[in-house]
Design a protein around this motif. Structure first.
Motif, PDB file in Angstrom:
ATOM      1  N   MET A 182      77.517 -29.575 -45.318  1.00 25.31           N
ATOM      2  CA  MET A 182      78.089 -28.273 -45.646  1.00 25.31           C
ATOM      3  C   MET A 182      77.180 -27.187 -45.087  1.00 25.31           C
ATOM      4  N   GLY A 183      77.783 -26.244 -44.432  1.00 23.67           N
ATOM      5  CA  GLY A 183      77.005 -25.197 -43.790  1.00 23.67           C
ATOM      6  C   GLY A 183      77.045 -25.388 -42.298  1.00 23.67           C
ATOM      7  N   SER A 184      77.419 -24.304 -41.635  1.00 19.64           N
ATOM      8  CA  SER A 184      77.509 -24.400 -40.196  1.00 19.64           C
ATOM      9  C   SER A 184      76.940 -23.127 -39.609  1.00 19.64           C
ATOM     10  N   PRO A 185      75.974 -23.184 -38.777  1.00 21.47           N
ATOM     11  CA  PRO A 185      75.242 -24.392 -38.364  1.00 21.47           C
ATOM     12  C   PRO A 185      74.520 -25.003 -39.550  1.00 21.47           C
ATOM     13  N   PRO A 186      74.257 -26.274 -39.467  1.00 26.65           N
ATOM     14  CA  PRO A 186      73.735 -26.962 -40.648  1.00 26.65           C
ATOM     15  C   PRO A 186      72.291 -26.552 -40.979  1.00 26.65           C
ATOM     16  N   MET A 187      71.921 -27.003 -42.136  1.00 26.78           N
ATOM     17  CA  MET A 187      70.558 -26.789 -42.601  1.00 26.78           C
ATOM     18  C   MET A 187      69.564 -27.394 -41.609  1.00 26.78           C
ATOM     19  N   ASN A 188      68.386 -26.733 -41.522  1.00 30.43           N
ATOM     20  CA  ASN A 188      67.312 -27.319 -40.713  1.00 30.43           C
ATOM     21  C   ASN A 188      66.508 -28.287 -41.576  1.00 30.43           C
ATOM     22  N   PHE A 189      66.115 -29.373 -40.970  1.00 34.45           N
ATOM     23  CA  PHE A 189      65.304 -30.345 -41.716  1.00 34.45           C
ATOM     24  C   PHE A 189      63.983 -30.574 -41.016  1.00 34.45           C
ATOM     25  N   LEU A 190      62.943 -30.684 -41.819  1.00 41.84           N
ATOM     26  CA  LEU A 190      61.615 -30.992 -41.277  1.00 41.84           C
ATOM     27  C   LEU A 190      61.064 -32.153 -42.070  1.00 41.84           C
ATOM     28  N   THR A 191      60.636 -33.174 -41.377  1.00 37.54           N
ATOM     29  CA  THR A 191      60.091 -34.339 -42.077  1.00 37.54           C
ATOM     30  C   THR A 191      58.584 -34.154 -42.241  1.00 37.54           C
ATOM     31  N   GLY A 192      58.105 -34.462 -43.430  1.00 41.72           N
ATOM     32  CA  GLY A 192      56.666 -34.306 -43.636  1.00 41.72           C
ATOM     33  C   GLY A 192      56.285 -34.905 -44.976  1.00 41.72           C
ATOM     34  N   GLU A 193      55.264 -34.347 -45.600  1.00 41.52           N
ATOM     35  CA  GLU A 193      54.912 -34.876 -46.908  1.00 41.52           C
ATOM     36  C   GLU A 193      54.413 -33.765 -47.816  1.00 41.52           C
ATOM     37  N   LEU A 194      54.459 -34.083 -49.089  1.00 43.02           N
ATOM     38  CA  LEU A 194      53.916 -33.137 -50.058  1.00 43.02           C
ATOM     39  C   LEU A 194      52.412 -33.358 -50.124  1.00 43.02           C
ATOM     40  N   SER A 195      51.706 -32.271 -50.179  1.00 43.12           N
ATOM     41  CA  SER A 195      50.269 -32.457 -50.336  1.00 43.12           C
ATOM     42  C   SER A 195      49.724 -31.308 -51.168  1.00 43.12           C
ATOM     43  N   ASP A 196      48.541 -31.530 -51.696  1.00 40.53           N
ATOM     44  CA  ASP A 196      47.921 -30.505 -52.512  1.00 40.53           C
ATOM     45  C   ASP A 196      46.813 -29.809 -51.756  1.00 40.53           C
ATOM     46  N   ALA A 197      47.095 -29.489 -50.542  1.00 45.08           N
ATOM     47  CA  ALA A 197      46.052 -28.897 -49.712  1.00 45.08           C
ATOM     48  C   ALA A 197      45.632 -27.536 -50.263  1.00 45.08           C
ATOM     49  N   ASP A 198      44.333 -27.297 -50.184  1.00 47.87           N
ATOM     50  CA  ASP A 198      43.797 -25.992 -50.582  1.00 47.87           C
ATOM     51  C   ASP A 198      44.189 -25.598 -52.008  1.00 47.87           C
ATOM     52  N   GLY A 199      44.319 -26.569 -52.840  1.00 49.34           N
ATOM     53  CA  GLY A 199      44.601 -26.252 -54.232  1.00 49.34           C
ATOM     54  C   GLY A 199      46.067 -25.983 -54.524  1.00 49.34           C
ATOM     55  N   THR A 200      46.796 -25.464 -53.554  1.00 53.34           N
ATOM     56  CA  THR A 200      48.223 -25.241 -53.831  1.00 53.34           C
ATOM     57  C   THR A 200      49.027 -26.382 -53.236  1.00 53.34           C
ATOM     58  N   ARG A 201      50.123 -26.584 -53.886  1.00 54.26           N
ATOM     59  CA  ARG A 201      51.011 -27.626 -53.369  1.00 54.26           C
ATOM     60  C   ARG A 201      51.703 -27.083 -52.122  1.00 54.26           C
ATOM     61  N   ALA A 202      51.782 -27.935 -51.151  1.00 56.41           N
ATOM     62  CA  ALA A 202      52.400 -27.475 -49.906  1.00 56.41           C
ATOM     63  C   ALA A 202      53.152 -28.598 -49.229  1.00 56.41           C
ATOM     64  N   PHE A 203      54.085 -28.177 -48.360  1.00 58.33           N
ATOM     65  CA  PHE A 203      54.768 -29.148 -47.513  1.00 58.33           C
ATOM     66  C   PHE A 203      54.036 -29.139 -46.181  1.00 58.33           C
ATOM     67  N   ARG A 204      53.733 -30.323 -45.685  1.00 54.20           N
ATOM     68  CA  ARG A 204      52.934 -30.369 -44.491  1.00 54.20           C
ATOM     69  C   ARG A 204      53.597 -31.300 -43.461  1.00 54.20           C
ATOM     70  N   SER A 205      53.811 -30.722 -42.325  1.00 59.58           N
ATOM     71  CA  SER A 205      54.330 -31.584 -41.256  1.00 59.58           C
ATOM     72  C   SER A 205      53.513 -31.329 -40.013  1.00 59.58           C
ATOM     73  N   ALA A 206      53.810 -32.047 -38.985  1.00 59.88           N
ATOM     74  CA  ALA A 206      53.072 -31.867 -37.740  1.00 59.88           C
ATOM     75  C   ALA A 206      53.198 -30.427 -37.259  1.00 59.88           C
ATOM     76  N   ALA A 207      54.334 -29.850 -37.446  1.00 57.65           N
ATOM     77  CA  ALA A 207      54.587 -28.527 -36.885  1.00 57.65           C
ATOM     78  C   ALA A 207      54.033 -27.391 -37.755  1.00 57.65           C
ATOM     79  N   LEU A 208      54.176 -27.536 -39.034  1.00 51.96           N
ATOM     80  CA  LEU A 208      53.788 -26.403 -39.866  1.00 51.96           C
ATOM     81  C   LEU A 208      53.431 -26.846 -41.277  1.00 51.96           C
ATOM     82  N   THR A 209      52.789 -25.975 -41.935  1.00 50.35           N
ATOM     83  CA  THR A 209      52.474 -26.191 -43.335  1.00 50.35           C
ATOM     84  C   THR A 209      53.087 -25.036 -44.107  1.00 50.35           C
ATOM     85  N   GLN A 210      53.838 -25.392 -45.122  1.00 56.74           N
ATOM     86  CA  GLN A 210      54.522 -24.344 -45.867  1.00 56.74           C
ATOM     87  C   GLN A 210      54.123 -24.460 -47.333  1.00 56.74           C
ATOM     88  N   PRO A 211      53.480 -23.448 -47.866  1.00 56.69           N
ATOM     89  CA  PRO A 211      53.110 -23.524 -49.280  1.00 56.69           C
ATOM     90  C   PRO A 211      54.364 -23.496 -50.151  1.00 56.69           C
TER      91      PRO A 211
END
Ligand code: ATP
Ligand code: ATP
Ligand code: MG
Ligand code: MG
Lengths: 416, 360, 297, 301, 360
Positions: E234-263
């Motif tokens: 559902m949604g066109s253009p569709p949602m963007n997906f990024l594969t990565g992992e959850l991590s607790d980097a720098d004290g805050t929880r963040a999503f981390r993938s090869a391309a970017l880190t998103q708190p």
């Protein structure tokens, strides 16, 4: 009308009567007269002639046969053996009638010594020729011998009058080829002896000689039309009427039409003669007989016999009323010897034939003596093929008669 | 091949004029999209180009050569039928490979090409089925596969993606575009999907009742529609229209209607003229606070579209649709202030709908 | 763009049309010439009919050959007068029998054919072949038992006997014919009708059969002609003008004793006319396309 | 789970048999007995002329066929006749049906003409051809002579080959309509869009014919093949009237022989055996056709 | 009528499981839309509800009464076939009026109802034509007309608008909605058009390979997709997906993938877990100037969609699509800064795609 489906009568004494469909309207007319005089109702069903035998057989097999009916001499033996018919011996007037008719006809209606029919009509074979064409070729007399026939035909052919002066109905069909028998009988021969053993390849050489002549006339002198192999009787009639043949061999009856100006361009020129023979002498000819028969399990035997008598016998004035009726109406041949002396009949006859020759043919005519064997039809069929082979030069006469004899032998064994 | 030129082409069905004196040149290698309301003659036009229907009048030229008398099989075109027209007695693979077989391509090559097409269309596991056993979208993909598997001078595609889901449609769109680039041939494409038309085409031809209204680049069509019909047809939800007149009130030129008066910055010739003002929903801004030059209005209804919300507002009885970003949470009859982006106004002649003015 | 240049388009020789018309004329002649000869003969006097060279157009045209069929007294004059007088009855009989056969056949075959075209069931192919098998035994072998059977039903010399026998003859083939046409009716049509609240019978009657009309007409024509032409059974099962059909009567014109070709030709022409008229009436149905435009896909 | 009181509709198989019931009933009632009877008779010595000689002889009739010269020759003639007539009929009918499937002026007329030979009762048909092929007064002779193609009238039917070919021609004329109608009706069911698609797929007229028409027509063709084979094997009327089976045995087909055996010789036993041989042969051929074509032509739209 | 309930319904075609243990209850008067990729079993489901296809397993109930063995003509449902299935031998008017005729409605009423439907569908002037003389869209409207003209317990519509142009589709959508309100019956609707699904439905059921993935209100489906498939579908253009992992980097929880880190601001239980981050294109912002927390990226391609531009950006090799307002005039390889709206992030289990987190 006429839906009684159980054998013999329908309770009120009416007679169930069947015949092939020749001039059914006239038949009905004649029957109406019978009903008026005798008070016997007749329930008449005409059946397509081509399938008459088959249908009657089916009816008798199924148990719904008529009380009285037409019978071909060809079928007589089979129908007697099949228990369809009963003998008339001892019934009123039968002997008298048998005495008054030509012996050939009487013989044809007798099987195993018993008499089974009263005559409907009969005919004998003759040479029919076109005197006009003969005259043009300078021929004044019909041929007496086959040799003469061939010579005359050649003369006509060479004179450029006709390419093929002789026409014969030689296409395969279910009816018999009377002209073959006429030629054999005409030369005094026969194909079978009285015990129905084949003799055409042994003691009696006539058949073989007739075949030789046929082959010669068809393929050497070429006076017999090769198209004969494709001709049934009617086209031959048409050709005769159109002056396209000088000779044919067939029933006397045909001459009536040939000489009818309304139907024929050759009217007045067609004559009859005895069938030419190998030796030029007079022998015999072949006849056929159509008769009225009485069903074996009819429940109205008396009425049916009265009808039979009316149709095939004498009336109150001792006259063969119906036979006369047919001759005058349609020229059907009669079995009664005396009739040829009747002036009205002679007068009618003169219109298409010489009464003397007409009567003479009837006297010398005889039926095929193998009609009584159960395998006659098969034999006749095989004979047609053999004769076709002879006419088209594919079978030599001696081989032809051998093959006929062999066929007869095989059939005899098969039916024993 | 091939430049495709239609020269005064008309088509009549039993005296009904379906295509009317059509003049159109599709350049070699161009991607032209044909759009128009249902029944306007798009399919008929394609079928005439293809050679399946003979033009009642006019001529068709491929690369300048007249082809009017050339049967379809000699025209070297490939086509996706709107109704698919799959061969029911052939499997999917045979359906797709049929044209290649007709062109006497060797068996091995056919198999390979069919496999490739099937992979593209994501119907690899259906290759042995008969059309009867396919879903609607699968049939449509087979129909598409049959057209794209082969090489042709021109590709005619009649609504080839209408029965596919959005995801697949995006993929197929890309594939068709890629094919267009790869084979470098002329493509004529019929679609009802505006996005398709806008994103894929070099040019778009807008048809109506058998007459081409405008034939131009997508931007041109969208930004500068030639007439009111084109303006209303392209864009979903369609442009808002207000009927009124031009007037020179208060010294500045303005559009004036019963509902609102909108000053115009553009130069426009005649004043005192009945016109129609057009503005696209995305060129309306809706604010909850009063803004200078904005028109007070009431929310009539709001429909969420996912990323945006389509808000219908009522300005003095005129309904206008505005497209605003999600979230928008005002209910019916809330008061809002609606602004018309002055740079994005369209003006049309009220009588015949011709465009008088369009944004730069 | 605005200057419309009139381009001389090369006119193509319409080969397709030419071939089409040549074939049509060729076939037309092949089909009609033999029959034309019969028609011509039927207006000739016997003498002209057998003349050499033939007269292609009757030189002394006459209606005499037809007269007998309408005037009983004229019939008497003709050879085979009885057959002549029976001809009108036999035409009626033939029409009744052939039409009934066609109708009965369609009724029975429709059900059976439907099952073969729509339902998957074990033994369907065997059953199909079995149907054919009943047709493969030549009529000649069953005519006598058939006659006996009809006699025991008391149906001899009735329409019913003929209708029943022709129905059994035509049925297997009719089933085969129909099943093919039914197969080409899109299933969705039936489904749509079901959704539109038709029961099975109504679906058949209002949607399915009309769409399959060309097949039905073909099957009906087949059954009709089977009954119209059949000779042997008609001969055995009928005996009077109450049920005799035209082939039986026509055969009467060709007896051993005489064949009056011209009268027979006239009867032949009469025998051909009714089916031909029917053919003209139904020929449009036969070539109408079936389900054009009804389904997508 | 809820127990359902609903009446379950019939399954496909039950439904199919129910739908076939009327047809099966009629056939069983009317022809099962005659067929069984005729087979029984074929195991008898049974000549209607000699009812007293009737007896059961097992397969003797069939055994006797192996050495029956007439039978073997008729079988050969029949086989040839079937091949010639079937071949001609199918090819001509297909062409004619294709022509009739096009639109052109006079199509209705031609279609009615195509039905004409069918409407002619067999007897009339036979006699018609006889007057045409007649050696003395025939229309064919007349026509060819007037066209200057022959000098003299020919007796077309007096040579074996001539008789065979002309009989076959007459037979083809007579059986053509059935095939034409079936094929034509079949053609009319082909959706025109398939031709459109094939045309766009670069199939010319011939390829459209072989790739679209033929596959679609396989089943109608199957009926045509089966029925025309059956007809040719049983051809009787025309042959009987035209040549009576002659000259010699040249046109004596097995059907002619059979009819003659049953009706003329009234040999019901042997005749039935002939009939069952015809049955077996046509059945085998039909099964072969079905095996070859049924699956290929079986598809759903 | 009618609540429609499917209870463990499965359908097999020649051993291929096409619908798998479907449990679904459509409330009385509900408007339920069935969406899913091509070939997922939507039509089959409708056909089973309608009674045209028998479920291999499971049962169907109308208002609690089992109807599994009831033939279609007794189920009192109305249906638009995906393939139209028009009666070729009947005119448009007869096609539309057929069901009424079958229900023995008087002639005059039929004519009136047909006229009304035809007006609604804008096919008034086609009433005397036969289906073969119609364009694709016209045929589809006839098919729709046939279904809506009559009264039925439930209306099943299988892609009824796929071949119509956008304007007409908007109109028809409104008509169908109006009909739904007027007759107050159950509607089950199949469509590929997201807008249709979003705007018309009470609930949407998303299917995939014969299994229902989620059945909920449009907002729910869009905002809180149950799994990655629904999110992407559902949604066109569709949602963007990024594969990565959850991590607790720098004290805050963040999503981390090869391309970017998103708190991440949300509470999430397990860390060190393979996840997929999802974000819709409209939740990305693209700026030309550096912004805190935004990720530098390069423009890959930009596609104008009319009101918006779809910009594909490349963040360290990962391609993301962003939807930005028109105009956007940066070319390929221009540097931009891409921001992910932190409130609109979705997280899915990397293994089975189940949603771990969705925006409020
Ligand atoms: N008769 C059949 N035999 C075998 N498989 C079939 C049959 N009908 C449908 N299928 C398969 O069942 C699946 C579901 O088909 P269905 O028509 O329900 O799909 P759908 O969801 O409607 O797709 P679409 O959006 O393409 O119409 C498809 O994969 C299709 O290939
Ligand atoms: N065979 C025909 N006879 C009569 N009219 C026809 C025929 N075919 C098409 N038409 C009419 O011609 C017009 C154009 O049809 P066409 O199929 O080209 O439309 P279209 O633009 O493709 O529409 P859609 O988007 O609905 O497919 C329509 O109004 C249609 O009704
Ligand atoms: Mg279209
Ligand atoms: Mg579907």
């Amino acid at each position: 009308s006429g839906k009684s489906s159980s054998g013999g009568g329908s309770g009120d004494g009416s007679v169930k009567f069947e015949g092939w469909d020749y001039e059914a309207a006239l038949v009905q007319q004649n029957l109406d007269r019978f009903t008026k005089t005798s008070n016997i109702k007749v329930d008449y069903t005409p059946i397509t002639s081509a399938q008459y035998v088959q249908k009657v057989v089916a009816e008798f097999t199924g148990g719904g046969g008529p009380d009285a009916l037409y019978v071909y001499d060809d079928s007589l033996a089979a129908w007697v053996d099949g228990d369809y018919l009963q003998p008339l011996d001892g019934m009123a007037g039968v002997d008298e009638i048998y005495d008054a008719i030509y012996p050939g006809n009487a013989q044809a209606m007798t099987y195993d010594g018993k008499r089974y029919g009263l005559p409907y009509y009969t005919d004998a074979n003759c040479l029919t020729y076109n005197a006009g064409i003969l005259a043009k070729a300078g021929i004044s007399k019909p041929p007496a011998s086959l040799e003469e026939l061939e010579a005359q035909a050649l003369k006509i052919k060479n004179a450029g009058l006709l390419q093929y002066p002789i026409g014969l109905p030689a296409q395969l069909s279910d009816t018999w080829w009377s002209w073959v028998w006429a030629l054999v009988f005409g030369s005094g021969g026969n194909m079978f002896d009285d015990q129905q053993n084949p003799i055409m390849n042994t003691s009696d050489t006539v058949t073989k000689d007739v075949f030789s002549w046929l082959q010669q006339a068809a393929t050497k002198s070429k006076v017999i039309d090769p198209a004969s192999l494709q001709l049934l009787p009617v086209p031959v009639d048409n050709a005769m009427k159109a002056n396209r043949y000088a000779y044919t061999i067939g029933a006397r009856y045909a001459s009536r039409d040939y000489n009818d100006p309304a139907k024929s361009k050759a009217a007045g020129k067609i004559r009859m003669a005895l069938v030419p023979s190998l030796d030029g002498k007079e022998h015999a000819t072949v006849s056929n007989t159509r008769m009225y028969g009485l069903a074996k399990d009819t429940e109205v035997k008396d009425n049916a016999f009265k009808l039979l008598t009316y149709l095939g016998g004498y009336d109150d004035q001792k006259q063969p009323y119906t036979a006369k009726f047919w001759f005058l109406q349609r020229g059907l041949g009669f079995a009664y010897k005396k009739m040829v002396d009747d002036p009205t009949i002679v007068a009618a006859l003169r219109k298409f034939a010489d009464p003397k020759i007409y009567a003479h043919l009837a006297e010398i005519a005889k039926p095929r003596n193998v009609l009584g064997v159960p395998w006659y039809t098969e034999f006749e069929t095989e004979m047609h093929k053999v004769v076709q082979g002879v006419l088209s030069n594919q079978t030599q006469p001696s081989a032809a008669v051998d093959s006929l004899a062999q066929t007869a032998g095989t059939l005899k064994k098969k039916y024993s | 091949m091939a430049e495709v030129r239609l020269d005064g082409v008309s088509k009549r069905f039993a005296n009904k004029l379906v295509v009317d004196n059509l003049n159109l040149t599709v350049e070699d290698q161009e991607f032209l999209t044909l759009v128009g309301p249902s029944g306007c003659g798009k399919s008929t036009t394609l079928r005439m180009i293809c050679g399946l229907e003979r033009a009642t009048e006019g001529n068709i030229f491929f690369d300048g050569k007249p082809v009017s008398w050339l049967p379809a099989n000699k025209r070297d075109v490939s086509m996706v039928f709107q109704s698919y027209a799959l061969y029911p007695h052939r499997t999917v693979a045979q359906n797709i490979g049929f044209a290649l077989k007709m062109m006497r391509v060797p068996k091995a090559k056919i198999t390979e090409a069919v496999q490739r097409a099937a992979r593209t269309l994501d119907i690899e596991d259906l290759l042995d089925r008969k059309p009867r056993e396919l879903s609607g979208g699968q049939r449509q993909r087979v129909a598409l596969g049959r057209a794209i598997v082969r090489d042709a001078g021109a590709y005619l595609l009649d609504e080839p993606l209408s029965n596919l889901d959005a995801q697949l449609r995006v993929l197929m769109r890309a594939e068709i575009k890629r094919l267009h680039v790869d084979v470098a041939r002329t493509f004529i494409y019929v679609t009802h999907d505006q996005v398709e038309a806008m994103t894929m085409s070099d040019r778009i031809a807008v048809m109506r009742d058998g007459v081409i209204q405008q034939c131009a680049t997508p931007e041109e069509i969208y930004e500068r529609p030639a007439n009111r019909f084109v303006a209303s047809f392209m864009g979903s939800p369609p442009m808002n229209f207000l009927t009124g007149e031009l007037s020179d009130a208060d010294g500045t030129r303005a559009f004036r209607s019963a509902a609102l008066t909108q000053p115009l910055t553009q130069r426009l010739e005649a004043a005192e003229r009945a016109v129609v003002l057009g503005i696209r929903p995305e060129d309306l801004t809706v604010s909850t606070t009063r803004v200078e030059g904005h028109h007070p209005a009431k929310v009539f209804v709001s429909e969420p579209l996912g990323p945006d919300v389509l808000v219908t507002v009522n300005i003095q009885g005129e309904l206008l649709k505005a497209r605003v970003p999600t979230p928008f949470r005002l209910g019916h009859d809330s008061t809002v202030y609606v602004g018309l982006n002055p740079d994005r106004l369209h003006l049309f002649d009220a009588a015949d709908g011709t465009a008088l003015h369009a944004p730069e | 763009m605005t200057t419309v240049v009139k381009v001389p388009v090369r006119y193509r020789i319409p080969w397709k049309k030419i071939v089409l018309y040549v074939l049509a004329v060729g076939f037309g002649l092949y089909l009609v010439l033999p029959f034309y000869w019969i028609v011509a003969m039927s207006f000739m006097h016997e003498v002209d009919a057998i003349s050499v060279p033939p007269h292609w157009i009757p030189v002394h045209p006459t209606l005499a050959n037809y007269l007998g069929f309408v005037r009983p007294d004229a019939a008497q004059e003709l050879v085979g007068g009885r057959a002549v007088s029976e001809t009108p009855y036999s035409l009626r009989n033939s029409l009744v029998v052939a039409t009934s056969t066609a109708v009965l056949n369609l009724a029975l075959a429709t059900f059976a054919a439907y099952s073969f075209s729509r339902l998957k069931f074990r033994g369907s192919q065997v059953l199909l072949v079995l149907y054919l098998l009943t047709r493969m035994v030549p009529g000649i072998a069953i005519i006598i038992p058939f006659y006996l059977l009809m006699r025991s039903f008391g149906l001899l010399d009735t329409y019913l006997a003929l209708i029943l026998s022709y129905t059994t003859f035509a049925l297997p083939i009719t089933i085969w014919i129909l099943k093919d046409f039914f197969r080409s009716v899109p299933r969705e049509l039936e489904e749509a009708a079901r959704v539109d609240r038709c029961g099975w019978f109504r679906t058949m009657w209002t949607v399915f059969l009309p769409v399959a009309a060309p097949g039905l007409v073909a099957a009906a024509v087949f059954a009709f002609m089977t009954a119209w032409n059949e000779f042997m059974f008609a001969l055995f099962l009928t005996s009077t003008k109450a049920a005799k059909t035209i082939p039986v009567v026509a055969a009467n014109f060709a007896t051993d004793f005489n064949t009056q070709f011209t009268v027979m030709a006239a009867a032949g022409v009469l025998a051909v006319v009714p089916p031909l008229v029917l053919a003209l009436l139904f020929q449009r149905k036969l070539v109408q396309g079936m389900a054009a435009g009804s389904v997508k896909g | 789970m809820v127990a359902f009181a609903e009446r379950r509709p019939l399954g496909d198989t039950a439904k199919a048999w129910a739908l076939n019931a009327p047809a099966i009933a009629v056939i069983a009632l009317l022809v099962a007995y005659p067929i069984a009877y005729s087979f029984y008779v074929s195991l008898q010595k049974n000549n209607l002329k000699r009812p007293r000689a009737k007896r059961f002889i097992g397969f003797d009739n069939y055994r006797s066929l192996l050495s029956d010269h007439a039978f073997l020759s008729a079988l050969k003639v029949s086989a040839l006749f079937v091949v010639v007539v079937l071949g001609l009929t199918v090819v001509l009918a297909l062409i004619l049906a294709l022509v009739l499937n096009e639109r052109f002026h006079g199509r209705g007329l031609l279609l009615s003409l195509a039905l004409l030979p069918w409407a002619m009762p067999g007897v009339v048909n036979g006699l018609m051809w006889r007057t045409i092929f007649d050696a003395k007064t025939g229309a064919l002779n007349g026509l060819l002579q007037q066209l200057g193609l022959i000098d003299d009238y020919h007796a077309w039917l007096t040579s074996g080959t001539g008789a065979f070919l002309f009989t076959a021609l007459a037979q083809v004329w007579n059986t053509l309509p059935f095939s034409v109608i079936i094929l034509l009706a079949g053609l009319s069911t082909i959706p025109s869009e398939l031709y459109d698609a094939a045309t766009v797929d670069r199939a010319g007229a011939w390829r459209r014919f072989t790739q679209v028409t033929v596959p679609w027509l396989l089943h109608p063709l199957l009926i045509v093949l089966i029925l025309e084979t059956m007809n040719a094997f049983r051809a009787f009327d025309t042959i009987y009237v035209l040549t009576g089976g002659g000259p010699g045995d040249a046109t004596t087909t097995i059907a002619l022989l059979d009819v003659q055996t049953v009706l003329t010789f009234t040999d019901f036993g042997l005749g039935s055996a002939y009939a069952w041989v015809i049955t077996a042969i046509t059945l085998l051929i039909s099964v072969a056709y079905i095996g070859l074509l049924y699956r290929k032509g079986n598809f759903d739209v």
